[in-house]
Write a protein that holds these residues in place. Structure first.
Motif, PDB file in Angstrom:
ATOM      1  N   ARG A 187      33.698 -35.340   7.177  1.00 61.62           N
ATOM      2  CA  ARG A 187      33.806 -34.185   8.062  1.00 61.62           C
ATOM      3  C   ARG A 187      34.981 -33.280   7.690  1.00 61.62           C
ATOM      4  NH1 ARG A 187      30.878 -37.876  10.585  1.00 61.62           N
ATOM      5  NH2 ARG A 187      29.529 -37.228  12.303  1.00 61.62           N
ATOM      6  N   MET A 188      35.705 -33.594   6.653  1.00 60.38           N
ATOM      7  CA  MET A 188      36.837 -32.748   6.259  1.00 60.38           C
ATOM      8  C   MET A 188      36.338 -31.427   5.681  1.00 60.38           C
ATOM      9  SD  MET A 188      39.970 -34.804   4.627  1.00 60.38           S
ATOM     10  CE  MET A 188      39.888 -36.530   4.936  1.00 60.38           C
ATOM     11  N   ASP A 189      35.991 -31.440   4.428  1.00 61.05           N
ATOM     12  CA  ASP A 189      35.392 -30.260   3.804  1.00 61.05           C
ATOM     13  C   ASP A 189      33.904 -30.308   4.130  1.00 61.05           C
ATOM     14  OD1 ASP A 189      34.335 -28.286   2.239  1.00 61.05           O
ATOM     15  OD2 ASP A 189      35.506 -28.769   0.458  1.00 61.05           O
ATOM     16  N   TYR A 190      33.519 -29.688   5.238  1.00 63.27           N
ATOM     17  CA  TYR A 190      32.149 -29.834   5.735  1.00 63.27           C
ATOM     18  C   TYR A 190      31.134 -29.057   4.914  1.00 63.27           C
ATOM     19  CZ  TYR A 190      34.634 -26.162   8.254  1.00 63.27           C
ATOM     20  OH  TYR A 190      35.457 -25.123   8.569  1.00 63.27           O
ATOM     21  N   LEU A 191      31.592 -28.273   3.936  1.00 64.18           N
ATOM     22  CA  LEU A 191      30.651 -27.638   3.009  1.00 64.18           C
ATOM     23  C   LEU A 191      30.422 -28.501   1.771  1.00 64.18           C
ATOM     24  CD1 LEU A 191      31.676 -23.875   3.115  1.00 64.18           C
ATOM     25  CD2 LEU A 191      29.887 -25.060   4.383  1.00 64.18           C
ATOM     26  N   ALA A 192      31.243 -29.512   1.579  1.00 61.56           N
ATOM     27  CA  ALA A 192      31.093 -30.402   0.427  1.00 61.56           C
ATOM     28  C   ALA A 192      31.333 -31.851   0.851  1.00 61.56           C
ATOM     29  CB  ALA A 192      32.052 -29.998  -0.695  1.00 61.56           C
ATOM     30  N   PRO A 193      30.565 -32.353   1.836  1.00 63.26           N
ATOM     31  CA  PRO A 193      30.858 -33.689   2.373  1.00 63.26           C
ATOM     32  C   PRO A 193      30.687 -34.815   1.362  1.00 63.26           C
ATOM     33  CG  PRO A 193      28.789 -32.823   3.258  1.00 63.26           C
ATOM     34  CD  PRO A 193      29.443 -31.700   2.530  1.00 63.26           C
ATOM     35  N   ILE A 194      29.706 -34.705   0.470  1.00 63.86           N
ATOM     36  CA  ILE A 194      29.455 -35.779  -0.496  1.00 63.86           C
ATOM     37  C   ILE A 194      30.670 -35.992  -1.401  1.00 63.86           C
ATOM     38  CG2 ILE A 194      28.083 -36.406  -2.514  1.00 63.86           C
ATOM     39  CD1 ILE A 194      26.534 -36.916  -0.043  1.00 63.86           C
ATOM     40  N   PHE A 195      31.417 -34.935  -1.696  1.00 60.76           N
ATOM     41  CA  PHE A 195      32.592 -35.069  -2.560  1.00 60.76           C
ATOM     42  C   PHE A 195      33.672 -35.899  -1.873  1.00 60.76           C
ATOM     43  CE2 PHE A 195      30.464 -31.425  -4.364  1.00 60.76           C
ATOM     44  CZ  PHE A 195      30.668 -31.583  -5.728  1.00 60.76           C
ATOM     45  N   ASN A 196      33.889 -35.659  -0.576  1.00 67.81           N
ATOM     46  CA  ASN A 196      34.882 -36.458   0.146  1.00 67.81           C
ATOM     47  C   ASN A 196      34.466 -37.919   0.200  1.00 67.81           C
ATOM     48  OD1 ASN A 196      37.092 -34.687   1.477  1.00 67.81           O
ATOM     49  ND2 ASN A 196      35.217 -33.507   1.732  1.00 67.81           N
ATOM     50  N   GLU A 197      33.185 -38.158   0.462  1.00 64.14           N
ATOM     51  CA  GLU A 197      32.704 -39.540   0.511  1.00 64.14           C
ATOM     52  C   GLU A 197      32.892 -40.231  -0.836  1.00 64.14           C
ATOM     53  OE1 GLU A 197      28.672 -39.632   1.878  1.00 64.14           O
ATOM     54  OE2 GLU A 197      29.027 -38.127   3.409  1.00 64.14           O
ATOM     55  N   THR A 198      32.533 -39.544  -1.911  1.00 60.95           N
ATOM     56  CA  THR A 198      32.604 -40.156  -3.240  1.00 60.95           C
ATOM     57  C   THR A 198      34.047 -40.422  -3.651  1.00 60.95           C
ATOM     58  OG1 THR A 198      30.552 -39.040  -3.879  1.00 60.95           O
ATOM     59  CG2 THR A 198      31.934 -39.903  -5.649  1.00 60.95           C
ATOM     60  N   ALA A 199      34.937 -39.446  -3.459  1.00 62.06           N
ATOM     61  CA  ALA A 199      36.338 -39.644  -3.846  1.00 62.06           C
ATOM     62  C   ALA A 199      36.961 -40.789  -3.050  1.00 62.06           C
ATOM     63  CB  ALA A 199      37.128 -38.352  -3.628  1.00 62.06           C
ATOM     64  N   TYR A 200      36.692 -40.845  -1.768  1.00 61.87           N
ATOM     65  CA  TYR A 200      37.219 -41.924  -0.924  1.00 61.87           C
ATOM     66  C   TYR A 200      36.693 -43.282  -1.390  1.00 61.87           C
ATOM     67  CZ  TYR A 200      37.762 -44.844   3.272  1.00 61.87           C
ATOM     68  OH  TYR A 200      38.055 -45.871   4.134  1.00 61.87           O
ATOM     69  N   CYS A 201      35.383 -43.360  -1.638  1.00 60.88           N
ATOM     70  CA  CYS A 201      34.798 -44.636  -2.050  1.00 60.88           C
ATOM     71  C   CYS A 201      35.263 -45.050  -3.445  1.00 60.88           C
ATOM     72  CB  CYS A 201      33.267 -44.545  -1.998  1.00 60.88           C
ATOM     73  SG  CYS A 201      32.617 -44.450  -0.323  1.00 60.88           S
ATOM     74  N   LEU A 202      35.454 -44.083  -4.355  1.00 57.29           N
ATOM     75  CA  LEU A 202      35.994 -44.430  -5.684  1.00 57.29           C
ATOM     76  C   LEU A 202      37.392 -45.030  -5.553  1.00 57.29           C
ATOM     77  CD1 LEU A 202      34.882 -41.336  -7.829  1.00 57.29           C
ATOM     78  CD2 LEU A 202      34.056 -43.692  -8.039  1.00 57.29           C
ATOM     79  N   SER A 219      37.664 -14.952  -2.044  1.00 58.87           N
ATOM     80  CA  SER A 219      37.634 -15.504  -3.400  1.00 58.87           C
ATOM     81  C   SER A 219      38.337 -16.857  -3.481  1.00 58.87           C
ATOM     82  CB  SER A 219      38.281 -14.522  -4.386  1.00 58.87           C
ATOM     83  OG  SER A 219      39.690 -14.500  -4.237  1.00 58.87           O
ATOM     84  N   ILE A 220      39.261 -17.129  -2.558  1.00 55.46           N
ATOM     85  CA  ILE A 220      39.900 -18.449  -2.511  1.00 55.46           C
ATOM     86  C   ILE A 220      38.913 -19.490  -1.988  1.00 55.46           C
ATOM     87  CG2 ILE A 220      41.745 -19.803  -1.413  1.00 55.46           C
ATOM     88  CD1 ILE A 220      43.404 -17.224  -1.312  1.00 55.46           C
ATOM     89  N   ASP A 221      38.022 -19.066  -1.097  1.00 57.21           N
ATOM     90  CA  ASP A 221      37.000 -19.937  -0.512  1.00 57.21           C
ATOM     91  C   ASP A 221      37.615 -21.139   0.209  1.00 57.21           C
ATOM     92  OD1 ASP A 221      34.499 -20.966   0.117  1.00 57.21           O
ATOM     93  OD2 ASP A 221      34.308 -22.059  -1.774  1.00 57.21           O
ATOM     94  N   PRO A 222      38.535 -20.901   1.166  1.00 58.10           N
ATOM     95  CA  PRO A 222      39.120 -22.036   1.869  1.00 58.10           C
ATOM     96  C   PRO A 222      38.174 -22.560   2.950  1.00 58.10           C
ATOM     97  CG  PRO A 222      40.039 -20.012   2.745  1.00 58.10           C
ATOM     98  CD  PRO A 222      39.064 -19.612   1.657  1.00 58.10           C
ATOM     99  N   VAL A 223      38.074 -23.862   3.068  1.00 63.12           N
ATOM    100  CA  VAL A 223      37.344 -24.478   4.174  1.00 63.12           C
ATOM    101  C   VAL A 223      38.402 -25.071   5.113  1.00 63.12           C
ATOM    102  CG1 VAL A 223      35.755 -26.304   4.840  1.00 63.12           C
ATOM    103  CG2 VAL A 223      35.302 -24.936   2.808  1.00 63.12           C
ATOM    104  N   MET A 224      38.465 -24.541   6.323  1.00 60.31           N
ATOM    105  CA  MET A 224      39.577 -24.870   7.196  1.00 60.31           C
ATOM    106  C   MET A 224      39.532 -26.314   7.686  1.00 60.31           C
ATOM    107  SD  MET A 224      41.138 -22.195   6.813  1.00 60.31           S
ATOM    108  CE  MET A 224      42.532 -22.654   7.844  1.00 60.31           C
ATOM    109  N   GLY A 225      38.372 -26.940   7.672  1.00 63.91           N
ATOM    110  CA  GLY A 225      38.321 -28.362   7.997  1.00 63.91           C
ATOM    111  C   GLY A 225      39.119 -29.187   7.006  1.00 63.91           C
ATOM    112  N   GLY A 226      39.138 -28.763   5.738  1.00 55.66           N
ATOM    113  CA  GLY A 226      39.927 -29.454   4.741  1.00 55.66           C
ATOM    114  C   GLY A 226      41.391 -29.071   4.797  1.00 55.66           C
ATOM    115  N   VAL A 227      41.686 -27.820   5.196  1.00 54.81           N
ATOM    116  CA  VAL A 227      43.082 -27.372   5.293  1.00 54.81           C
ATOM    117  C   VAL A 227      43.792 -28.115   6.426  1.00 54.81           C
ATOM    118  CG1 VAL A 227      44.584 -25.408   5.784  1.00 54.81           C
ATOM    119  CG2 VAL A 227      42.577 -25.095   4.327  1.00 54.81           C
ATOM    120  N   ASP A 228      43.155 -28.176   7.585  1.00 57.36           N
ATOM    121  CA  ASP A 228      43.819 -28.747   8.760  1.00 57.36           C
ATOM    122  C   ASP A 228      43.604 -30.250   8.900  1.00 57.36           C
ATOM    123  OD1 ASP A 228      44.727 -26.256   9.427  1.00 57.36           O
ATOM    124  OD2 ASP A 228      43.080 -25.795  10.778  1.00 57.36           O
ATOM    125  N   ARG A 229      42.449 -30.718   8.498  1.00 61.13           N
ATOM    126  CA  ARG A 229      42.045 -32.137   8.525  1.00 61.13           C
ATOM    127  C   ARG A 229      42.798 -32.982   9.549  1.00 61.13           C
ATOM    128  NH1 ARG A 229      44.986 -31.153   4.088  1.00 61.13           N
ATOM    129  NH2 ARG A 229      46.660 -32.590   3.554  1.00 61.13           N
TER     130      ARG A 229
END
Length: 445
Positions: A104-119, A435-445
């Motif tokens: 739920r952090m970067d909610y536009l790229a959830p699979i990346f958070n799951e994969t990095a955490y699991c790795l 152009s920075i494309d910030p996702v605030m769920g990942g910024v504030d987490r």
């Protein structure tokens, strides 16, 4: 207490002036603290808030801009409006339950958070996910990368007035979400990648669905070049705006498209491969203009490269398990669909719940208490759509992490906003943030 000073203001001094109109009484209210924003040296400057409710600041980002006319003299970001405490929450859950939070952090790229955490968890455990699970992770990540970039193009177009770009971008993103829902069961916040592999295997017919998606995207992507890339207004709106050269990117820690648009081909899939990315044939798009237009073109090019990786992943998929065989890590539940279309297979439930007390106890303890992870700490970075996404996990040997810290690229990249915006116009701040494309769920987490 009564103020007995001679210069004490009377209550009427703070009363708003009023006048009568045909609609009733109209009050004119003036800010009593406005003078505190100005000083004698810069008395021709004003300070404004852009956000957090501004539609072009992603709803929860506040930009404080000091303006001289329409020129931005100073800019700073104020964050924390979407703070969720996800990192701290992970420290009070089992290692498997942590996946539900990080997705739920970067909610536009959830699979990346799951994969990095699991790795990172797998590195602490000293295990590797099966081949089929690893290839499926690559397939899902590249699908998610396309969806994330499409949102960046769509919201950027919306914020700059290109509404057709917005509708087109979200139209294609719906195709991505439909496919992810078919593959994982959910459109977002999947919790599909688990320590040791995947929650379950890909459903029957996934190859055809993936092939149809790739073919559809290949026909739709040229429309973006007609609609935006070659459009004179779009180019004039983005070219030479939000300029940040390579030395500025390195000084501020920027990664991802911002860094590659400045000329450095730094992509962790190439320089520090993970999940077998070294086996895939793809290019790392770069540019040297280091402006908003270069970042836009770079993301479109990355979508093309992701389609190539998805095709290769589909070809590399081999039959086999999607979870490690270690029953101290893998949940006993196979998470297959039963004859009633729901839950685990009836035979499996019957075995655990009715025939084997040991299986039932093991299942209960593994789900409620979780598995132990050897003491130590790791840092695992991967290449998310926004740049380097890294997980630093610390274990004391228990069933819960002691510390979870995320190096979120949106948080770091947001530091570049003042450098891109100061000296430019107010309208160009919108283009720079887009152009920075910030996702605030990942910024504030």
């Amino acid at each position: 207490m009564t103020d007995i000073r001679d210069d004490a203001p009377t209550p009427d001094a703070y009363r708003a002036s009023e006048r009568e109109t045909t609609e009733g009484t109209v009050y004119t209210v003036t800010g009593g603290d406005w003078d505190t924003f100005l000083d004698e040296e810069h008395d021709d400057r004003i300070v404004i808030n852009m956000g957090p409710q501004h539609p072009s600041t992603h709803g929860v980002l506040r930009l404080v801009l000091e303006l001289e006319g329409e020129t931005v003299q100073q800019a700073r970001s104020v964050i924390g409006y979407l703070h969720t405490g996800i990192e701290k929450n992970c420290e009070y859950r089992t290692w498997t339950q942590g996946v539900t939070f990080v997705t739920r952090m970067d909610y536009l790229a959830p699979i990346f958070n799951e994969t990095a955490y699991c790795l990172a968890v797998e590195k602490l455990l000293g295990i590797e996910a099966p081949r089929r699970a690893t290839v499926a992770r690559v397939l899902l990540m590249e699908l998610t990368r396309i969806g994330s970039h499409l949102v960046c193009l769509a919201t950027g177009g919306m914020e700059l007035g290109a509404l057709t770009g917005m509708t087109a971008g979200f139209r294609e993103r719906e195709e991505v979400l439909h496919l992810l829902e078919f593959l994982t069961g959910l459109r977002m916040n999947h919790a599909f990648v688990r320590p040791g592999g995947l929650a379950q295997d890909l459903p029957d017919g996934w190859e055809q669905k993936v092939a149809e998606f790739v073919a559809l995207m290949r026909t739709r992507l040229p429309d973006y070049d007609k609609l935006l890339t070659g459009q004179p207004i779009w180019r004039q709106r983005l070219e030479k705006v939000g300029y940040l050269p390579l030395d500025g990117c390195l000084a501020l820690g920027a990664t991802g498209p911002i860094l590659r648009a400045a000329g450095l081909p730094w992509d962790l899939r190439k320089v520090e491969p993970y999940c077998g990315y070294e086996e895939y044939d793809f290019e790392v798009p770069t540019a040297t203009e280091a402006d908003c237009y270069a970042r836009y073109r770079l993301r479109v090019a990355e979508i093309h490269e992701s389609l190539k990786i998805i095709e290769q992943a589909a070809q590399k998929m081999e039959p086999g398990p999607v979870m490690v065989e270690d029953r101290k890590v893998a949940w006993p539940a196979q998470l297959s669909i039963g004859s009633d279309g729901m839950g685990n297979s009836l035979e499996h439930v019957r075995k655990i719940m009715g025939q084997s007390m040991e299986s039932l106890i093991h299942h209960f303890k593994l789900v409620t208490e979780g598995f132990s992870v050897p003491a130590g700490q790791v840092y695992v970075p991967i290449e998310s759509p926004r740049g380097e996404l890294g997980y630093h996990l610390v274990s004391d040997g228990g069933t819960r992490p002691v510390r979870v810290h995320v190096r979120d690229p949106s948080f770091v990249n947001l530091q570049t906003m003042p450098a891109m915006s100061e000296g430019g116009m107010v309208a160009d701040v919108i283009a720079a943030v887009a152009s920075i494309d910030p996702v605030m769920g990942g910024v504030d987490r």
